[in-house]
Design an enzyme around this catalytic site. Structure first.
Site, short mmCIF file in Angstrom:
data_model
loop_
_atom_site.label_atom_id
_atom_site.label_comp_id
_atom_site.label_asym_id
_atom_site.label_seq_id
_atom_site.Cartn_x
_atom_site.Cartn_y
_atom_site.Cartn_z
N PRO A 2 0.84 -1.16 0.00
CG PRO A 2 -0.49 -1.49 1.85
CD PRO A 2 0.54 -2.12 1.01
CD GLU A 3 2.89 3.67 -4.34
OE1 GLU A 3 3.07 4.89 -4.38
OE2 GLU A 3 3.08 2.93 -5.30
#
Length: 271
Positions: A2-3
């Site tokens: 996940p960014e």
DNA sequence: AGAGGTACCTGGCAGC
DNA sequence: TGCTGCCAGGTACCTC
């Protein structure tokens, strides 16, 4: 991982279920994540009320009066709110049960994530202290990015992915922001003009904001905390589109490698 | 100080 | 079907 948009989407999803709730049980099934989960985590957390759920970079912070639980999702981590009766699956490493029937469950197949505890101000924690500014804050200005980039020979892509420069820009959004700014990812950071750095800073902000609005990008191991997919995937210009036609000029998107990470760019639109 | 490479870990997929 | 090799959202840490 996940960014930043995925982490922020997760934060927004779980916060309403946790805020003001008392931790009634903590289960650690797999303590060997990136760093060992504190052996006394249950003791530290049980009975505490979660006063707030915040974020610094890609770190999620569950605050209590006694201290803060620091969560990082690594490459493959995800959090969801479930019924504590739900049978855990293979990579469900940690449960934090709040109240009578809600449970925050951490799943992380690759175990690059982290679950840590600090009794101090979380921003003083070793991992958070040296982080760069939040890209969506007023601190992240074109001026700042320009100043930091001077004399840097490092490629601009690796530069913006360095969390000590600016937090939250991972591989997907680094590729996208550089495309939107019309900059070749391999360009030395220090050689960009003030004007181009300004464009880049603006596009970093915009692409992250747009992705947050859409609930993040759906990836192999990521689902938002409510299980709904993100919609940003549909509007990626370059990431994961090697050999496909550029959405602007039809030129085939190129794939190269920078620091063992895939870099995608349009040789026509990006100079 | 900066730049580059390595390591951590599992699962999915392509190719044989 | 099964094996092998490569790829994946991150980032601390090591060396030069």
């Amino acid at each position: 991982m996940p960014e930043l948009p995925e982490v922020e989407t997760t934060r927004r999803g779980i916060a309403p279920h946790l805020k003001g709730q008392r931790v009634t049980k903590v289960i650690v099934r797999q303590p060997m994540l990136r760093w060992p989960v504190p052996h006394d985590l249950a003791q530290l957390l049980t009975g505490q009320v979660i006063t707030d759920v915040t974020r610094r970079g890609k770190y999620l912070l569950l605050q209590t009066a006694k201290g803060t639980l620091i969560l990082h999702l690594g490459m493959s981590g995800s959090l969801r709110i479930i019924n504590p009766q739900t049978a855990p699956e293979k990579h469900d490493h940690v449960d934090i049960v709040v109240g009578k029937n809600k449970c925050l469950r951490l799943r992380d197949p690759r175990r690059f994530g982290a679950v840590l505890w600090t009794g101090d101000e979380p921003v003083q924690h070793e991992l958070l202290r040296k982080l760069g500014p939040e890209p969506l804050s007023d601190e992240f200005t074109a001026e700042y990015l320009f100043d930091r980039s001077r004399k840097r020979k490092q490629s601009i892509k690796q530069f913006i992915m360095d969390s000590h420069i600016v937090v939250g820009v991972g591989n997907i959004y680094a590729n996208e922001a550089l495309f939107l700014a019309g900059i070749r990812p391999g360009t030395a950071a220090g050689r960009l003009t003030r004007n181009r750095v300004e464009q880049l800073a603006q596009h970093i902000r915009e692409v992250l904001e747009a992705a947050i609005k859409q609930g993040g990008t759906t990836l192999r191991d990521f689902t938002a905390s409510d299980g709904k997919p993100g919609y940003f995937q549909q509007q990626l210009y370059v990431y994961g589109r090697g050999s496909e036609a550029c959405r602007i000029c039809n030129t085939p998107i190129k794939l190269m490698r920078q620091g063992q990470r895939a870099t995608y760019y349009c040789p026509q639109c990006q100079r």
